[in-house]
Each structure stands twice: as C-alpha cells, then as structure tokens.
Design a protein around this motif. Structure first.
Motif, PDB file in Angstrom:
ATOM      1  N   GLN A  85       9.667  -1.000   8.124  1.00 52.39           N
ATOM      2  CA  GLN A  85       8.435  -1.534   7.544  1.00 52.39           C
ATOM      3  C   GLN A  85       8.402  -3.059   7.638  1.00 52.39           C
ATOM      4  O   GLN A  85       7.367  -3.646   7.962  1.00 52.39           O
ATOM      5  N   GLU A 104       3.129   9.996  -7.166  1.00 58.38           N
ATOM      6  CA  GLU A 104       2.091   9.821  -6.153  1.00 58.38           C
ATOM      7  C   GLU A 104       1.244   8.595  -6.451  1.00 58.38           C
ATOM      8  O   GLU A 104       1.054   8.218  -7.602  1.00 58.38           O
ATOM      9  N   ASP A 123       8.046   5.707   0.394  1.00 58.62           N
ATOM     10  CA  ASP A 123       8.328   4.340  -0.041  1.00 58.62           C
ATOM     11  C   ASP A 123       9.191   4.358  -1.298  1.00 58.62           C
ATOM     12  O   ASP A 123       9.010   5.205  -2.178  1.00 58.62           O
ATOM     13  N   ALA A 132       2.974   4.502   0.278  1.00 58.46           N
ATOM     14  CA  ALA A 132       2.904   5.650   1.186  1.00 58.46           C
ATOM     15  C   ALA A 132       4.080   6.576   0.903  1.00 58.46           C
ATOM     16  O   ALA A 132       5.089   6.155   0.317  1.00 58.46           O
ATOM     17  N   GLU A 133       3.938   7.798   1.318  1.00 58.58           N
ATOM     18  CA  GLU A 133       4.990   8.800   1.161  1.00 58.58           C
ATOM     19  C   GLU A 133       6.325   8.249   1.670  1.00 58.58           C
ATOM     20  O   GLU A 133       6.413   7.704   2.756  1.00 58.58           O
ATOM     21  N   HIS A 157       0.874  -1.167   0.000  1.00 60.02           N
ATOM     22  CA  HIS A 157       0.000   0.000   0.000  1.00 60.02           C
ATOM     23  C   HIS A 157       0.914   1.219   0.000  1.00 60.02           C
ATOM     24  O   HIS A 157       1.400   1.621   1.064  1.00 60.02           O
TER      25      HIS A 157
END
Length: 139
Positions: free
Chosen positions: A86, A50, A23, A20-21, A18
């Motif tokens: 992560q 994005e 990554d 995310a900023e 998923h």
C-alpha cells in the motif's frame, strides 16, 4: 506493517485512509479509554470489523467480536497500519527502487529531480518514511 509512531505521523501529515478489506489499524482514543485497547491490532473484515459510510463520514463498526464493549469508532479514532504494498502504491511515480542491503532495505524515490534514499531494517518502514517525506514536500 509500519509502526504506530510512523502511522500517526503519516495521518497527521494529511494521509487519508479509505478502509478496505484486510487493512490493519489500532485505536487512538481519548485518555480515559484503557491503554490495552489501543495496543491491539484490528483488521477490517466484513465478518468482524467493517467500514460503514455514515452522514458524518466513515465509521469502523465492530460486529460483537471484541472482548470489551465497543460498537464503532470514527476514522479519526483509528491509526492505519499500512502494508508495504500500500505504501509503495502511494509513492506512485516517485518510487525508483527497493534495494536489499546487508542489514536493511533502502527505498529510493525521486522528488523534485533528486533521488532520495530511506533505509530501515523493515521495508515497510523505509517506504513509510519515503511517503512521509513526499507528503511533507507537497505542502
């Protein structure tokens, strides 16, 4: 950051990303696309790349910052290069310890009542290998 090979193995084992900023990822495109494009590491950022929700899923939209023509790719065309934190979070309650050895790191996880150790000079790789084992045992 884990290697591309481990990232592909995690993806192929069923790990869902998923975006995310912050990554990082690499492209995994059909053979007709230049190999150099796949070697580059990209970072998800509102300013440059994005994650956009579409009716067919999530696309990674390139906002005109790359030197070659690419508007967007689907998540299936990307390989997530997960960070150490992560990977540790994904291990959840199975994580027991990270131990610094003389020339490597050891990640201990508990799976099925047994503690299993994974060693590698890069702690991210040790975490990733532990996660791959956890996923493979859950199938």
């Amino acid at each position: 950051m884990i290697t591309r090979e481990l990232a592909v193995a995690l993806r192929d084992s069923g790990l869902v990303w998923h975006p995310a900023e912050g990554d990082r990822f690499q492209l995994d495109l059909p053979d007709e696309v230049e190999f150099e494009a796949e070697a580059e590491v990209f970072t998800v950022s509102e300013m440059t790349i994005e994650a956009r929700q579409t009716p067919s899923g999530t696309d990674l939209a390139f906002n005109g910052t790359t030197e070659w023509a690419l508007d967007a790719v689907t998540l299936a065309d990307a390989v997530w290069l997960a960070r150490e934190d992560q990977l540790r979070d994904l291990l959840r309650g199975t994580f027991r310890a990270l131990v610094r050895l003389e020339d490597a790191f050891r990640v201990d996880v508990e799976i099925g009542g047994h503690v299993i150790a994974f060693e590698h000079p890069d702690p991210s790789e040790a975490y990733g290998r532990a996660l791959l084992e956890l996923i493979s045992r859950s199938h």
